[in-house]
Motif scaffolding. Structure first.
Motif, PDB file in Angstrom:
ATOM      1  N   THR A  39       0.835  -1.216   0.000  1.00  0.00           N
ATOM      2  CA  THR A  39       0.000   0.000   0.000  1.00  0.00           C
ATOM      3  C   THR A  39       0.865   1.260   0.000  1.00  0.00           C
ATOM      4  N   SER A  42       1.771   1.337  -4.188  1.00  0.00           N
ATOM      5  CA  SER A  42       0.751   1.522  -5.219  1.00  0.00           C
ATOM      6  C   SER A  42      -0.523   0.777  -4.838  1.00  0.00           C
ATOM      7  N   LYS A  44      -2.981   0.206  -6.847  1.00  0.00           N
ATOM      8  CA  LYS A  44      -3.279  -0.674  -7.985  1.00  0.00           C
ATOM      9  C   LYS A  44      -2.609  -2.040  -7.814  1.00  0.00           C
ATOM     10  N   TYR A  45      -1.339  -2.045  -7.480  1.00  0.00           N
ATOM     11  CA  TYR A  45      -0.620  -3.309  -7.337  1.00  0.00           C
ATOM     12  C   TYR A  45      -0.959  -4.028  -6.036  1.00  0.00           C
ATOM     13  N   VAL A  47      -4.031  -4.152  -4.927  1.00  0.00           N
ATOM     14  CA  VAL A  47      -5.259  -4.868  -5.313  1.00  0.00           C
ATOM     15  C   VAL A  47      -4.925  -6.084  -6.171  1.00  0.00           C
ATOM     16  N   ILE A  48      -4.032  -5.918  -7.137  1.00  0.00           N
ATOM     17  CA  ILE A  48      -3.646  -7.044  -7.998  1.00  0.00           C
ATOM     18  C   ILE A  48      -3.051  -8.174  -7.165  1.00  0.00           C
ATOM     19  N   ASP A 114       3.371  -1.584 -17.635  1.00  0.00           N
ATOM     20  CA  ASP A 114       3.181  -0.487 -16.690  1.00  0.00           C
ATOM     21  C   ASP A 114       4.426  -0.236 -15.847  1.00  0.00           C
ATOM     22  N   GLU A 123       0.601   8.774  -7.331  1.00  0.00           N
ATOM     23  CA  GLU A 123      -0.780   8.531  -7.771  1.00  0.00           C
ATOM     24  C   GLU A 123      -1.736   9.549  -7.192  1.00  0.00           C
TER      25      GLU A 123
END
Length: 124
Positions: A39, A42, A44-45, A47-48, A114, A123
């Motif tokens: 966290t 990122s 995004k990562y 969540v992935i 990415d 971000e």
């Protein structure tokens, strides 16, 4: 990561009451710590990797321990050979253990085009 988590998932710590025999394992604790660390980098990562982990924990009870151990050993041999033969340099995690967490994000980011990953601060 798959083989590491399926092996750590074998080390059960506590049966969670009310969840039909579900147990907390070393892998769950390690994974939560890893997601908390992600966290900072990122969302995004995070969540992935969270989705990846959910999949691993769903599949983990069905993977024989010997298959996980074999994958773990073969993957590390290939990793070290790759660094010795093609990169001609020690893996970054030999100097900085945080790189063990960066590796999976790097791999995913390269696949989806990415890289470099934008940090959480960038971000915002």
């Amino acid at each position: 990561l798959f083989s590491s988590f399926t092996l750590m998932d074998l080390i059960r710590i506590w049966e969670i009451p009310g969840l039909g025999g579900r147990e907390l394992s070393v892998a769950h604790i390690w994974f939560v710590g890893m997601l908390l660390w992600y966290t900072r980098l990122s969302l995004k990562y995070t969540v992935i990797m969270g989705l990846f982990g959910a999949g691993v924990f769903y599949i983990s009870p069905f993977v024989p321990w010997i298959a996980s151990l074999t994958m773990f050993v073969v993957a590390w041999i290939l990793q070290l050979l790759g660094h010795a033969i093609w990169e001609k340099n020690k893996p970054a995690f030999m100097r900085d253990h945080a790189q063990l967490y960066i590796g999976p994000i790097f791999f995913i980011a390269k696949i989806i085009g990415d890289w470099p990953v934008k940090t959480a601060a960038a971000e915002a």
